[in-house]
Design a protein around this motif. Structure first.
Motif, PDB file in Angstrom:
ATOM      1  N   LYS A 139       6.032  66.219 -12.728  1.00 42.08           N
ATOM      2  CA  LYS A 139       4.969  65.327 -13.156  1.00 42.08           C
ATOM      3  C   LYS A 139       5.538  63.927 -13.356  1.00 42.08           C
ATOM      4  CE  LYS A 139       1.554  64.705 -16.779  1.00 42.08           C
ATOM      5  NZ  LYS A 139       1.034  65.188 -18.049  1.00 42.08           N
ATOM      6  N   TRP A 140       4.929  62.964 -12.690  1.00 43.56           N
ATOM      7  CA  TRP A 140       5.250  61.567 -12.883  1.00 43.56           C
ATOM      8  C   TRP A 140       4.091  60.922 -13.646  1.00 43.56           C
ATOM      9  CZ3 TRP A 140       6.728  64.186  -8.487  1.00 43.56           C
ATOM     10  CH2 TRP A 140       8.086  64.142  -8.182  1.00 43.56           C
ATOM     11  N   SER A 141       4.234  59.689 -14.016  1.00 40.56           N
ATOM     12  CA  SER A 141       3.178  59.038 -14.792  1.00 40.56           C
ATOM     13  C   SER A 141       1.869  58.932 -14.012  1.00 40.56           C
ATOM     14  CB  SER A 141       3.626  57.649 -15.232  1.00 40.56           C
ATOM     15  OG  SER A 141       3.905  56.846 -14.104  1.00 40.56           O
ATOM     16  N   ASP A 142       1.946  58.856 -12.680  1.00 39.72           N
ATOM     17  CA  ASP A 142       0.731  58.671 -11.885  1.00 39.72           C
ATOM     18  C   ASP A 142       0.312  59.894 -11.063  1.00 39.72           C
ATOM     19  OD1 ASP A 142       2.967  58.436 -10.273  1.00 39.72           O
ATOM     20  OD2 ASP A 142       2.024  57.001  -8.910  1.00 39.72           O
ATOM     21  N   ARG A 143       1.136  60.946 -10.996  1.00 39.40           N
ATOM     22  CA  ARG A 143       0.771  62.097 -10.152  1.00 39.40           C
ATOM     23  C   ARG A 143       1.617  63.326 -10.489  1.00 39.40           C
ATOM     24  NH1 ARG A 143       4.451  59.149  -7.482  1.00 39.40           N
ATOM     25  NH2 ARG A 143       5.889  60.129  -6.042  1.00 39.40           N
ATOM     26  N   LYS A 144       1.165  64.455  -9.976  1.00 36.44           N
ATOM     27  CA  LYS A 144       1.900  65.709 -10.058  1.00 36.44           C
ATOM     28  C   LYS A 144       2.197  66.140  -8.628  1.00 36.44           C
ATOM     29  CE  LYS A 144      -0.417  67.362 -14.204  1.00 36.44           C
ATOM     30  NZ  LYS A 144      -1.289  68.396 -14.770  1.00 36.44           N
ATOM     31  N   LYS A 145       3.357  66.730  -8.446  1.00 33.69           N
ATOM     32  CA  LYS A 145       3.742  67.119  -7.090  1.00 33.69           C
ATOM     33  C   LYS A 145       4.638  68.347  -7.150  1.00 33.69           C
ATOM     34  CE  LYS A 145       5.683  65.138  -2.887  1.00 33.69           C
ATOM     35  NZ  LYS A 145       6.282  63.974  -2.264  1.00 33.69           N
TER      36      LYS A 145
END
Length: 189
Positions: free
Chosen positions: A44-50
């Motif tokens: 999880k990043w601040s702008d998206r999940k991958k």
């Protein structure tokens, strides 16, 4: 007098951090049989999940080659060294990891385990594989280790599909089936 070629064996290769995929690709391009087991991890990043693919043995790849001809290996970008060129990894350890990769059973890295209950899987896609069984809150995991690099992976198994084994000097002898298992299982670390 004809020289007999030295058998190609599996060796662990230590690579720079985050160079596992590049080094494996280059070794494959050089004609070597390489093995880089991976797993999927959700990040999880601040702008998206991958969901990304990561090495099961961070910092290591495995390669089959003649130990007397190491120059093409150690000159590969990202490669630090052959872990122990005089000590190949037993085929059984690599085959166990390959069986997990082929089965698509979820696996993840874990701490190297030296002690615990050695079990053999008797049913399912991992039948015939042996490793260390750990439990935590009715969830059972099989620990598979590569001794030379002191790394392990864990894979979820069904408790009903495993049985303990006793090892002798030359063979593995099945023991009696587990009864409750609670008192015999070390806690998952």
């Amino acid at each position: 007098m004809e020289l007999v070629p030295f058998d190609k064996c599996w060796f662990a290769i230590q690579v720079r951090p985050r160079y596992e995929f590049l080094a494996a690709c280059i070794l494959r391009g050089k004609g070597f049989e390489e093995f880089l087991p991976t797993y999927k991890s959700k990040r999880k990043w601040s702008d998206r999940k991958k969901e990304i693919e990561l090495p099961l043995f961070p910092g290591y790849i495995f390669c089959r080659f003649d130990a007397q001809v190491r120059a093409p290996i150690v000159t590969t970008p990202g490669v630090i060294r052959v872990v122990d060129p005089h000590l190949p990894i037993p085929d059984s350890e690599i085959e166990a990891i390959q069986a997990v990769a082929a089965s698509r059973v979820p696996a993840s890295p874990c701490s190297y385990i030296k002690v615990g209950t050695r079990v053999e899987v008797i049913a399912g896609p991992l039948a015939g594989i042996s490793g260390i069984l750990l439990s935590n809150k009715n969830q059972y995991r099989l620990i598979l280790s590569v001794t030379l690099v002191q790394n392990s992976i864990s894979v979820e198994v069904d408790y009903a599909d495993v049985r303990p084994v006793r090892e002798t000097a030359h063979q593995v002898i099945p023991a009696q089936p587990l009864t409750t298992g609670r008192e015999m299982m070390p806690a998952l670390v």
